[in-house]
Scaffold this motif. Structure first.
Motif, PDB file in Angstrom:
ATOM      1  N   THR A 103       0.731  -1.807  -0.389  1.00 62.27           N
ATOM      2  CA  THR A 103      -0.242  -0.598   0.285  1.00 62.27           C
ATOM      3  C   THR A 103       1.118   1.661  -0.112  1.00 62.27           C
ATOM      4  O   THR A 103       1.734   1.585   1.123  1.00 62.27           O
ATOM      5  N   ILE A 104       0.709   1.850  -1.102  1.00 61.42           N
ATOM      6  CA  ILE A 104       2.008   3.322  -1.399  1.00 61.42           C
ATOM      7  C   ILE A 104       0.532   4.133  -1.230  1.00 61.42           C
ATOM      8  O   ILE A 104      -0.791   4.328  -1.860  1.00 61.42           O
ATOM      9  N   CYS A 105       0.586   5.422  -0.532  1.00 62.34           N
ATOM     10  CA  CYS A 105      -0.463   6.175  -0.418  1.00 62.34           C
ATOM     11  C   CYS A 105       0.215   7.816  -0.471  1.00 62.34           C
ATOM     12  O   CYS A 105       1.511   8.368  -0.453  1.00 62.34           O
ATOM     13  N   SER A 106      -0.018   8.485  -1.136  1.00 65.08           N
ATOM     14  CA  SER A 106      -0.407  10.572  -1.280  1.00 65.08           C
ATOM     15  C   SER A 106      -0.180  10.625  -0.047  1.00 65.08           C
ATOM     16  O   SER A 106      -0.627  10.294   1.309  1.00 65.08           O
ATOM     17  N   LYS A 107       0.990  11.935   0.378  1.00 65.04           N
ATOM     18  CA  LYS A 107       0.987  12.893   1.738  1.00 65.04           C
ATOM     19  C   LYS A 107      -0.834  13.633   2.157  1.00 65.04           C
ATOM     20  O   LYS A 107      -1.012  13.582   3.519  1.00 65.04           O
TER      21      LYS A 107
END
Length: 260
Positions: free
Chosen positions: A131-135
């Motif tokens: 899971t990669i997320c935006s700030k």
């Protein structure tokens, strides 16, 4: 990198957009007017498209993301507010089938969380392989606020963030930001919003560069570890408790009020 867009049967309804970058499929949930909430139509469309991508020998990995300001805001309350005990069990079982498809897909699935990620959307995200997320992303399990428990793949939370943080997240229904999400181990990486897709592609390629059969075997083994820990029984218990919530006279009213 070469890029093209292909429209499938489900995408003609504009629910999903699938783009291909070399051997990676980028699957975008496209229901912005509902913040990409999951209703039965969207759940079915996702199951069909994921199966299609799994069967496509040219695809080595899948990135799942949302359009505009939301990843997935959760299950669609507009549909849930009318459920009974019987229909709620059918609805939540169907949602589990979708998320279980992602966990058991033979190809890696990476979540690129671009914005709101609540409820079923968060359960779906943590069921992906990374899971990669935006700030700018935010996370929460707000079911308790609308009269139902967090169920099905919420059973993964103790494995990912520990029991104490699971209790806090699920019992309060609080929303947390990306900084807190990375601190408690809810996501793998936080990146600048403008770099989300580029960075997610980088992490996806770190997986897909490996032999496909070994990636598949590793995924299967990880799932076996979770099965040995009792995950499947915990999910079934959750389905039962979800149905029990809809036997309470206030549940449908609370959901209806939440839409006002």
């Amino acid at each position: 990198m070469s890029k093209n867009t292909e429209l499938s049967t489900v995408e003609k309804k504009a629910l999903l957009i699938t783009e291909f970058v070399d051997e990676v499929a980028i699957l975008k949930i496209n229901r912005p007017e509902k913040l990409n909430a999951l209703n039965t139509e969207m759940i079915e469309a996702l199951k069909v498209e994921l199966k299609r991508l799994e069967d496509n020998e040219k695809v080595k990995g899948i990135i799942l993301t949302g359009v505009e300001k939301s990843f997935i805001v959760g299950a669609d309350i507009s549909e849930m507010k009318n459920l009974s005990t019987e229909s709620s069990i059918k609805f939540i079982s169907n949602l589990h089938e979708l998320i279980n498809t992602i966990r058991n897909l033979n190809k890696p699935v990476i979540a690129a969380v671009n914005g709101y990620c609540f409820g079923a959307g968060l359960e779906l995200a943590i069921s992906c392989d990374l899971t990669i997320c935006s700030k700018e992303a935010s996370f929460g399990m707000q079911e308790v606020k609308i009269g139902i428990p967090s169920v099905i793949e919420a059973a993964l939370f103790p494995f990912i963030i520990g029991l104490n943080k699971t209790r806090e997240l699920l019992l309060t229904g609080d929303v947390i930001d990306s900084k807190t999400a990375i601190e408690i181990g809810l996501v793998n990486h936080v990146v600048e919003h403008s770099e989300l897709m580029e960075k997610t592609m980088e992490y996806t390629l770190k997986i897909t560069v490996n032999p496909s059969y070994s990636v598949m075997l590793q995924k299967q083994l990880i799932n076996r570890w979770l099965d040995n820990a009792g995950l499947n029984q915990s999910i079934q218990n959750g389905v039962d408790y979800f149905g029990r919530a809809f036997s309470h006279p206030d549940t449908n009213k609370i959901m209806g009020d939440a839409l006002k």
